[in-house]
Enzyme design. Structure first.
Site, PDB file in Angstrom:
ATOM      1  N   GLY A   1      42.037  27.915  44.189  1.00  0.00           N
ATOM      2  CA  GLY A   1      42.885  26.891  44.787  1.00  0.00           C
ATOM      3  C   GLY A   1      43.898  26.318  43.820  1.00  0.00           C
TER       4      GLY A   1
ATOM      5  N   TYR B   1      46.282  37.623  50.761  1.00  0.00           N
ATOM      6  CA  TYR B   1      47.137  38.766  50.417  1.00  0.00           C
ATOM      7  C   TYR B   1      48.405  38.793  51.272  1.00  0.00           C
ATOM      8  CZ  TYR B   1      43.336  40.365  47.490  1.00  0.00           C
ATOM      9  OH  TYR B   1      42.385  40.449  46.512  1.00  0.00           O
TER      10      TYR B   1
ATOM     11  N   ASP C   1      38.764  42.023  52.239  1.00  0.00           N
ATOM     12  CA  ASP C   1      37.740  41.425  53.095  1.00  0.00           C
ATOM     13  C   ASP C   1      38.434  40.480  54.076  1.00  0.00           C
ATOM     14  OD1 ASP C   1      35.528  42.684  51.994  1.00  0.00           O
ATOM     15  OD2 ASP C   1      35.257  41.144  50.462  1.00  0.00           O
ATOM     16  N   SER C   2      37.851  40.343  55.256  1.00  0.00           N
ATOM     17  CA  SER C   2      38.529  39.598  56.333  1.00  0.00           C
ATOM     18  C   SER C   2      38.931  38.175  55.915  1.00  0.00           C
ATOM     19  CB  SER C   2      37.653  39.563  57.587  1.00  0.00           C
ATOM     20  OG  SER C   2      36.375  39.042  57.266  1.00  0.00           O
TER      21      SER C   2
ATOM     22  N   VAL D   1      38.480  35.416  41.020  1.00  0.00           N
ATOM     23  CA  VAL D   1      38.831  34.209  40.261  1.00  0.00           C
ATOM     24  C   VAL D   1      37.608  33.285  40.293  1.00  0.00           C
ATOM     25  CG1 VAL D   1      40.300  32.135  40.183  1.00  0.00           C
ATOM     26  CG2 VAL D   1      41.312  34.354  40.725  1.00  0.00           C
TER      27      VAL D   1
ATOM     28  N   LYS E   1      46.995  34.032  42.554  1.00  0.00           N
ATOM     29  CA  LYS E   1      48.368  34.459  42.810  1.00  0.00           C
ATOM     30  C   LYS E   1      49.038  34.924  41.520  1.00  0.00           C
ATOM     31  CE  LYS E   1      52.325  33.172  45.582  1.00  0.00           C
ATOM     32  NZ  LYS E   1      52.784  32.357  46.720  1.00  0.00           N
TER      33      LYS E   1
END
Lengths: 175, 175
Positions: A120, A155, A148-149, A114, A125
């Site tokens: 934000g 997620y 990714d961490s 995005v 979503k």
């Protein structure tokens, strides 16, 4: 709820045959935070302007990829979703995601992005909800991704569970 | 080394066009432990007898899946590899694995199975090595899988790394 309902009602009328579907799906701006004045739409068209997609990926700092391979990846993906801001007669790609799949049991989501200007604001979503809805409409039960961490939390809030029952994501590295 | 060399020499002569390739690839028995007397071959043919595949999956206790969906999954997979023991004029499916892919960047391996009679004899390793080699021959760099906890060690020994750089495998669950 109004927002999701209107999104999915539209989405459902465009289900099936994802490989050929090039519909633009309008997302109601209800429920969106600002900028919110311009309409936001989703598209299943996989014949995208690759330079525009590259620009979006540049904006989040991803490494550039050969356009020839990118084209091939889009063509061979099970679903390709792009998100657009409509500004009068022009439109701007503000989000993207795609999934590979066997069309029956498993789908794996890749390249979720995005534009920073729209982060934000629940755009990610909306993009993911739509992609999941489309995958589910094909009767595919197992939806996976590699996060990714720093986006595991995002997620997690979308219903994804990490390492369920001890299942581990693994990546192959050459010797 | 002799074993792997002979395997990959044969494999390389059958590379490209994985969707259409139905070659049977002979694996030299050099380097195999017993039973080892009967030839073992690999195939890229995706038009398999589904009852035979189901029997193999039954043998390792997997839940049964609708054959209609299984057929669709094989057709839509990027690569399907089966492993066979040749007994005179008959053959028996002793292993299976497949991969989904976008044909460009990412491939994900699913449904890796070796019949219990042939486990512990490096058959799984041969199957995986061949599948990886085929994926790499298509210039796909990112090879991934989701490993049940009890087989993480097996894949670890094959060059797979769990959660590299904190990347987490995630599965979506309905609300």
């Amino acid at each position: 709820m109004v927002f999701w309902k209107s999104l999915f009602n539209v989405a459902e009328s465009n289900s099936a045959a994802p490989q050929a579907n090039s519909a633009m799906v309008s997302i109601q701006t209800v429920g969106f935070d600002p900028p919110g004045k311009n309409p936001i739409v989703l598209s299943l068209n996989r014949d995208l302007d690759l330079y525009e997609l590259e620009e979006l990926c540049d904006a989040v700092g991803w490494a550039r990829r050969p356009l020839r391979k990118l084209r091939k990846a889009l063509q061979n993906s099970f679903l390709v979703v792009s998100m657009w801001e409509i500004r009068g007669k022009t439109r701007r790609m503000i989000g993207f995601a795609r999934a590979t799949s066997d069309g029956a049991f498993n789908a794996t989501i890749w390249d979720v992005v995005v534009h920073p200007d729209f982060q934000g604001k629940k755009m990610g979503k909306a993009l993911m909800k739509y992609l999941i809805k489309k995958i589910r409409s094909e009767d595919i039960s197992n939806i996976t991704l590699f996060a990714d961490s720093h986006v595991v939390g995002f997620y997690d809030g979308m219903g994804f569970v990490e390492d369920p029952e001890g299942i581990k994501g693994m990546f192959w590295y050459p010797d």
